[in-house]
Design a protein around this motif. Structure first.
Motif, mmCIF file in Angstrom:
data_model
loop_
_atom_site.group_PDB
_atom_site.id
_atom_site.type_symbol
_atom_site.label_atom_id
_atom_site.label_comp_id
_atom_site.label_asym_id
_atom_site.label_seq_id
_atom_site.Cartn_x
_atom_site.Cartn_y
_atom_site.Cartn_z
ATOM 1 N N SER A 78 35.088 27.877 -66.538
ATOM 2 C CA SER A 78 34.119 28.870 -67.014
ATOM 3 C C SER A 78 34.820 30.162 -67.430
ATOM 4 C CB SER A 78 33.026 29.126 -65.970
ATOM 5 O OG SER A 78 33.567 29.249 -64.698
ATOM 6 N N GLN A 137 36.210 29.512 -70.881
ATOM 7 C CA GLN A 137 35.118 29.505 -71.862
ATOM 8 C C GLN A 137 34.663 30.926 -72.207
ATOM 9 O OE1 GLN A 137 31.695 27.137 -70.756
ATOM 10 N NE2 GLN A 137 30.550 27.894 -72.523
ATOM 11 N N GLU A 158 35.002 32.605 -75.852
ATOM 12 C CA GLU A 158 33.822 33.114 -76.562
ATOM 13 C C GLU A 158 34.044 34.555 -77.034
ATOM 14 O OE1 GLU A 158 30.322 31.894 -74.459
ATOM 15 O OE2 GLU A 158 29.032 33.128 -75.745
#
Ligand SMILES: CC(C)(COP(=O)(O)OP(=O)(O)OC[C@H]1O[C@@H](n2cnc3c(N)ncnc32)[C@H](O)[C@@H]1OP(=O)(O)O)[C@@H](O)C(=O)NCCC(=O)NCCS
Length: 157
Positions: free
Chosen positions: A42, A45, A49
């Protein structure tokens, strides 16, 4: 006394290749505070992003090929302020590089970029129990504490 600026530091926009080093800075910050990292996937990610999605930017400070720190900022169109806000979610300098003007240079770069994009203001949160708060890092860079607003959050399971 004025702290000595670290020499040979470059502040630049992060590229996708910086993702792993940015994530490593976050993990170092968790370790420093004795926190369990929340999950590498996470984290990767979230970094990815910020690096690759329009409206989000990461700026890094680098010296000798090493990342010393980074700032993540998000450009938020905001009708109620008749413009756009820059929201600084992350500002982090590796422990060994602190107090040498790296953080203030990253913040100045974020502000310059916010001006360039026509933002009305830059907003951020700073934990009251942090060293940065105790040492008045943000007031020294011209930030005012907004005591008239309550800061609400709802964590989603
Ligand atoms: C807060 C932080 C980004 C500041 O970056 P920095 O490179 O250490 O700060 P600078 O060298 O630019 O210092 C500017 C001012 O910050 C203060 N400062 C110095 N060392 C500091 C430290 N270790 N932590 C916090 N503030 C510090 C000083 O008061 C300094 O002003 P002065 O020279 O007039 O005394 C950095 O210390 C850090 O990453 N801290 C841990 C993560 C964190 O708290 N991030 C902010 C969350 S919003």
């Amino acid at each position: 006394m004025e702290s000595r600026a670290l020499e040979g530091v470059t502040v630049r926009r992060a590229t996708p290749e910086d993702g792993a080093a940015v994530a490593a800075l976050v993990l170092g910050w968790a370790e420093e505070r004795g926190r369990e990292p929340l999950g590498a996937a996470s984290l990767a990610q979230a970094v990815e992003e910020c690096l690759n999605t329009p409206g989000h930017e990461v700026w890094v400070a680098e010296a000798g090929g090493l990342l010393l720190g980074y700032a993540a900022v998000h450009w938020i169109p905001f009708p109620l302020i008749y413009g756009r806000e820059g929201y600084l979610s992350d500002l982090l300098v590796a422990q060994a590089g602190r107090g040498r003007r790296v953080g203030s240079r990253l913040l100045a770069q974020v502000e310059a970029r916010a001006r360039e994009l026509g933002c009305v203001r830059v907003l951020l949160n700073n934990a009251r129990n942090s060293e940065a708060f105790a040492r008045e890092f943000y007031p020294k860079q011209g930030y005012q504490e907004r005591t008239q607003f309550a800061n609400y959050v709802k964590y989603l399971e």
